[in-house]
Every structure is written in structure tokens, then in C-alpha cells.
Design an enzyme around this catalytic site. Structure first.
Site, PDB file in Angstrom:
ATOM      1  N   ARG A 101       0.884  -1.247   0.165  1.00 39.79           N
ATOM      2  CA  ARG A 101       0.084  -0.137   0.028  1.00 39.79           C
ATOM      3  C   ARG A 101       0.930   1.236   0.010  1.00 39.79           C
ATOM      4  O   ARG A 101       0.638   2.107  -0.660  1.00 39.79           O
ATOM      5  CB  ARG A 101      -0.991  -0.145   1.116  1.00 39.79           C
ATOM      6  CG  ARG A 101      -1.832   1.105   1.281  1.00 39.79           C
ATOM      7  CD  ARG A 101      -2.910   1.057   2.259  1.00 39.79           C
ATOM      8  NE  ARG A 101      -3.682   2.221   2.702  1.00 39.79           N
ATOM      9  CZ  ARG A 101      -3.696   2.925   3.701  1.00 39.79           C
ATOM     10  NH1 ARG A 101      -2.942   2.310   4.903  1.00 39.79           N
ATOM     11  NH2 ARG A 101      -4.269   4.124   4.005  1.00 39.79           N
ATOM     12  N   HIS A 105       0.665   4.123  -2.908  1.00 40.41           N
ATOM     13  CA  HIS A 105       0.297   5.262  -2.745  1.00 40.41           C
ATOM     14  C   HIS A 105       1.257   6.473  -2.794  1.00 40.41           C
ATOM     15  O   HIS A 105       1.074   7.625  -3.216  1.00 40.41           O
ATOM     16  CB  HIS A 105      -0.216   5.576  -1.008  1.00 40.41           C
ATOM     17  CG  HIS A 105      -1.656   5.086  -0.890  1.00 40.41           C
ATOM     18  ND1 HIS A 105      -2.516   5.537  -0.200  1.00 40.41           N
ATOM     19  CD2 HIS A 105      -2.128   3.846  -1.614  1.00 40.41           C
ATOM     20  CE1 HIS A 105      -3.548   4.710  -0.120  1.00 40.41           C
ATOM     21  NE2 HIS A 105      -3.520   3.797  -1.082  1.00 40.41           N
ATOM     22  N   HIS A 225      -5.483  -6.184  -4.221  1.00 40.42           N
ATOM     23  CA  HIS A 225      -6.406  -6.345  -2.965  1.00 40.42           C
ATOM     24  C   HIS A 225      -6.319  -7.854  -2.498  1.00 40.42           C
ATOM     25  O   HIS A 225      -6.922  -8.226  -1.629  1.00 40.42           O
ATOM     26  CB  HIS A 225      -7.724  -6.043  -3.373  1.00 40.42           C
ATOM     27  CG  HIS A 225      -7.902  -4.481  -3.346  1.00 40.42           C
ATOM     28  ND1 HIS A 225      -8.667  -3.755  -3.955  1.00 40.42           N
ATOM     29  CD2 HIS A 225      -7.047  -3.453  -2.587  1.00 40.42           C
ATOM     30  CE1 HIS A 225      -8.539  -2.384  -3.965  1.00 40.42           C
ATOM     31  NE2 HIS A 225      -7.584  -2.259  -3.078  1.00 40.42           N
ATOM     32  N   THR A 226      -5.753  -8.724  -3.375  1.00 37.42           N
ATOM     33  CA  THR A 226      -5.738 -10.197  -2.797  1.00 37.42           C
ATOM     34  C   THR A 226      -5.014 -10.156  -1.369  1.00 37.42           C
ATOM     35  O   THR A 226      -4.976 -11.148  -0.777  1.00 37.42           O
ATOM     36  CB  THR A 226      -4.815 -10.981  -3.902  1.00 37.42           C
ATOM     37  OG1 THR A 226      -5.171 -12.486  -3.202  1.00 37.42           O
ATOM     38  CG2 THR A 226      -3.404 -10.780  -3.889  1.00 37.42           C
ATOM     39  N   TRP A 241     -10.552  -8.943   1.448  1.00 34.90           N
ATOM     40  CA  TRP A 241     -11.054  -9.212   0.363  1.00 34.90           C
ATOM     41  C   TRP A 241     -11.216 -10.623  -0.045  1.00 34.90           C
ATOM     42  O   TRP A 241     -11.873 -11.102  -0.900  1.00 34.90           O
ATOM     43  CB  TRP A 241     -10.343  -8.259  -0.833  1.00 34.90           C
ATOM     44  CG  TRP A 241     -10.611  -6.915  -0.839  1.00 34.90           C
ATOM     45  CD1 TRP A 241     -11.663  -6.282  -1.971  1.00 34.90           C
ATOM     46  CD2 TRP A 241      -9.897  -6.005  -0.299  1.00 34.90           C
ATOM     47  NE1 TRP A 241     -11.452  -4.857  -1.651  1.00 34.90           N
ATOM     48  CE2 TRP A 241     -10.483  -4.552  -0.664  1.00 34.90           C
ATOM     49  CE3 TRP A 241      -8.996  -5.819   0.679  1.00 34.90           C
ATOM     50  CZ2 TRP A 241     -10.087  -3.470   0.009  1.00 34.90           C
ATOM     51  CZ3 TRP A 241      -8.421  -4.704   1.098  1.00 34.90           C
ATOM     52  CH2 TRP A 241      -9.047  -3.558   0.887  1.00 34.90           C
ATOM     53  N   THR A 242      -9.960 -11.550   0.366  1.00 36.54           N
ATOM     54  CA  THR A 242      -9.897 -12.720   0.309  1.00 36.54           C
ATOM     55  C   THR A 242     -10.002 -13.663   1.432  1.00 36.54           C
ATOM     56  O   THR A 242      -9.706 -13.209   2.448  1.00 36.54           O
ATOM     57  CB  THR A 242      -8.703 -13.137  -0.762  1.00 36.54           C
ATOM     58  OG1 THR A 242      -7.547 -12.917   0.000  1.00 36.54           O
ATOM     59  CG2 THR A 242      -9.047 -12.231  -2.036  1.00 36.54           C
ATOM     60  N   ASP A 249      -2.452 -14.275  -4.960  1.00 43.49           N
ATOM     61  CA  ASP A 249      -2.709 -15.109  -5.804  1.00 43.49           C
ATOM     62  C   ASP A 249      -3.861 -14.354  -6.787  1.00 43.49           C
ATOM     63  O   ASP A 249      -4.058 -13.408  -6.482  1.00 43.49           O
ATOM     64  CB  ASP A 249      -3.444 -16.452  -5.227  1.00 43.49           C
ATOM     65  CG  ASP A 249      -4.459 -16.187  -4.252  1.00 43.49           C
ATOM     66  OD1 ASP A 249      -4.915 -15.178  -4.220  1.00 43.49           O
ATOM     67  OD2 ASP A 249      -4.720 -17.362  -3.634  1.00 43.49           O
ATOM     68  N   ASP A 270     -14.404  -2.226  -6.292  1.00 44.13           N
ATOM     69  CA  ASP A 270     -14.190  -3.800  -6.890  1.00 44.13           C
ATOM     70  C   ASP A 270     -15.727  -4.269  -7.549  1.00 44.13           C
ATOM     71  O   ASP A 270     -15.169  -4.695  -8.777  1.00 44.13           O
ATOM     72  CB  ASP A 270     -14.321  -4.678  -5.502  1.00 44.13           C
ATOM     73  CG  ASP A 270     -13.206  -4.255  -4.461  1.00 44.13           C
ATOM     74  OD1 ASP A 270     -12.027  -3.998  -4.971  1.00 44.13           O
ATOM     75  OD2 ASP A 270     -13.609  -3.859  -3.225  1.00 44.13           O
TER      76      ASP A 270
END
Length: 356
Positions: A101, A105, A225-226, A241-242, A249, A270
Site C-alpha cells: 500500500r 500510494h 487487493h488479494t 477481500w479474500t 494469488d 471492486d
């Protein structure tokens, strides 16, 4: 005579067109030409003043821009050692998501038109890391500072992007080509350049197109975002998110195609990837083919990490290719100038003798 003055004016206009940097940029379609042309102008001036100390210092549109690092063997060795230390540090502290992140950013503020923002380390400035979108990133900055203390010659800009590359690799993601040499900057862009999770496809395209990126880049980079989860105290959202937020992955794309699931997060940014027909094509591809996702992600991440940065070897290559063209234009300009003064002098002498 009036005709002679008009002809002289026409020749001056032609000469200005040949010498003017925007003309050369339009002709050769290379932004670097402006600085090279300015180099020749300043070089000619100093040479006429018998100043032998002249060297090319590219123009900077940002007075807060620092010198680019010298990427020699010592610098590359420091990068290699820092990379190893980052692997150990990120693995020990489970901080891959926040390191990714941070890299995103810092680079994601780039504006391709104004050539401002980008991967330049400016996120370390309190003004910038205090932006609403950067809440929580002070932790990642402090993490990186521990590495910076050991390798002081590495720029912050390189360090933050290297941390992002390592974060992806040690969590099972693709290897990403990393080229060192980024400049640090003290100038932070205005707030509002990063994506807003409460907006959709149009907003994503505005943000990414501003950076010079494509629809494929939007979807591939969204796959980042995984890794990680949202924190309510930072973004107002909560959850991963996962199912495996520390594993890189293609499960992010599998999840958003299936729709909302209990305990998992799906924001407007998303959902729009599935709703938009162009974006959806990439989502389906990446959900079905992880190798395709890894290939495109590595390419898009490299582009993101180099926003506002040009590989020094690329600069040398471009310079070598256009040097001959620049020299031709300079020679033409000099010949035109000499011819102008010559014909102007002949006309004056002819006018003088005809008046006797």
C-alpha cells in the site's frame, strides 16, 4: 528596403522555428528534446564566454526535486542487501500488505500531463502521509526507516518501491523487474489524486488515465487487493477481500465474480470491475488463468513503480538515438543564422554604394 526587411523577418521566423524546442518536440515526438535543445543553447552561450565548467543539468519543474542517485556498483549492492533485509523484515512482521500500500500510494499520485507526483518518496512528508487516503501509512514509513538507517545511500523513492516489489514476491506473487535510480522529492501533490473506494468505473479511469495507465492496468493492479484487509480506523471499511489475505494469488478475481460473500469485502471500486464490460473481460481471464494475471500484474506494477521515473539506461539510449538529429538541427540553425547576417551585410553594403 521594405522588401529586404520582410525577407529578413521571414528568415528570422524560419530560424526561430528551427531553434524552438517545442518545434523539435513536435517533429521528433520526444519530451527529452526540450532539455537537450536547452542544453545546446546554454552550452553555446557559455562556450562563447569561454566557460569550460559547463555540464548538462536537466531542467527541473520542481524546485524541491533532489539529485538523482548515482547508480554504480556500490548502489546496486546496497539495493541487493536492502532487498534481502526487506524479505526477512516483512516475513517476520507480516507487513506485506501495508508495504504494498505504501508503494502504491507514493507512486499513484502521478500526473502524466504536469509531470508531478509519482514514485519520488514524497509520501514521507507529514503533509502527504496525513492525507485522508494515507491513514495508517506512518507505520509503513517507520518500518522502512529501519532499513534506510542501514543503507543511507538508497533514496526513499527506491526504498518504498523496492518494499512493494518484495511484498508481492514473498507472499507468492510474481517476480517484478526493479530498476533503481529514482529521485527523492520534498514536494507533495495536492490531496485527492488517489482512487476513492466509494466511486465506480468512470472515477477509476479518470485516476488511472491521468497516470498514463490503461484499462488492463486498472484491473491487474486491483488484483493487489488479494493482499491485506481494510481497517475501519483508516478507510471506514473493515475486512479482507479474500480468504487468505497474506497470500498473493488470483482469488480476488474469483471472489468478485461470485458476488458478495459473508466476511469478505467488496467496494464499489471492486464491483465495477465486474459490471463494466471491458473490465469484466480481464476479471474473467484472471480468475481462470493465474499465470495470465501474474504476467500482467508484474508488467503493470513495474509501470506503476516507475511513474515519474526514467531508467538512466533508457535516457542514454534515447539520447544516443536522437543526438545526430539534434546536431543536424543545430547545424541548420547556425548556417541559417550565418547566412542571414551575411546577406544582411551584403544588402547594407549594396545600399550604401548605390546611395553614393
Amino acid at each position: 528596403s521594405s522588401a529586404a526587411r520582410q525577407e529578413g523577418g521571414r528568415q528570422c521566423a524560419v530560424l526561430l522555428c528551427v531553434c524552438h524546442p517545442p518545434f523539435l518536440m513536435k517533429l521528433l515526438n520526444l519530451d527529452l528534446v526540450a532539455e537537450i535543445a536547452d542544453f545546446f543553447r546554454r552550452a553555446c552561450y557559455r562556450w562563447t564566454k569561454q566557460d569550460s565548467s559547463f555540464r548538462w543539468i536537466p531542467n527541473s519543474t520542481n524546485s524541491a526535486q533532489m539529485e538523482a542517485p548515482v547508480v554504480d556498483d556500490a548502489y546496486r549492492k546496497a539495493i541487493q542487501k536492502a532487498r534481502r533485509d526487506l524479505r526477512a523484515f516483512i516475513a517476520e512482521n507480516n507487513c506485506a500488505p501495508i508495504m504494498l500500500r505504501l508503494a502504491w500510494h507514493d507512486a499513484g499520485t502521478y500526473d502524466a500531463k504536469t509531470k508531478t507526483g509519482g514514485a519520488n518518496g514524497s509520501i514521507r512528508n507529514e503533509y502527504e502521509y496525513s492525507h485522508e487516503a494515507n491513514k495508517g501509512l506512518k507505520t509503513a514509513l517507520d518500518f522502512c526507516e529501519q532499513i534506510k538507517e542501514k543503507y543511507g545511500n538508497i533514496t526513499y523513492a527506491d526504498l518504498y518501491q523496492l518494499a512493494g516489489v518484495v511484498a508481492v514476491e514473498i507472499t507468492g506473487g510474481p517476480e517484478i523487474d526493479f530498476v533503481p535510480g529514482r529521485k527523492d522529492s520534498f514536494a507533495s501533490p495536492e490531496e485527492g489524486r488517489l482512487p476513492d473506494a466509494n466511486k465506480g468505473a468512470l472515477h477509476l479511469r479518470e485516476v488511472f488515465y491521468r497516470m498514463g495507465l490503461s484499462d488492463k492496468d486498472i484491473v491487474a493492479l486491483s488484483g493487489g487487493h488479494t493482499l491485506g484487509r481494510a481497517h475501519s480506523e483508516r478507510s471506514g471499511f473493515q475486512g479482507p477481500w479474500t480468504q487468505h489475505p497474506l497470500k498473493f494469488d488470483n482469488s480476488y478475481f474469483v471472489e468478485i465474480l461470485q458476488g458478495e460473500s459473508p466476511g469478505l469485502l467488496q467496494l464499489l471500486t471492486d464491483k465495477c470491475l465486474v459490471e463494466d464490460p471491458v473490465f469484466r473481460n480481464y476479471v474473467v481471464l484472471y480468475a481462470q488463468d493465474e499465470d495470465a494475471f501474474f504476467r500482467d500484474y508484474a508488467e503493470s506494477h513495474k509501470k506503476l513503480s516507475e511513474l515519474g521515473f526514467m531508467d538512466p539506461s533508457s535516457v542514454a539510449s534515447i539520447t544516443s538515438r536522437i543526438t545526430s538529429k539534434i546536431i543536424v538541427h543545430v547545424v541548420v540553425a547556425v548556417v541559417a543564422m550565418v547566412s542571414l547576417f551575411y546577406f544582411y551585410g551584403v544588402r547594407r553594403r549594396v545600399g550604401f554604394f548605390s546611395s553614393i
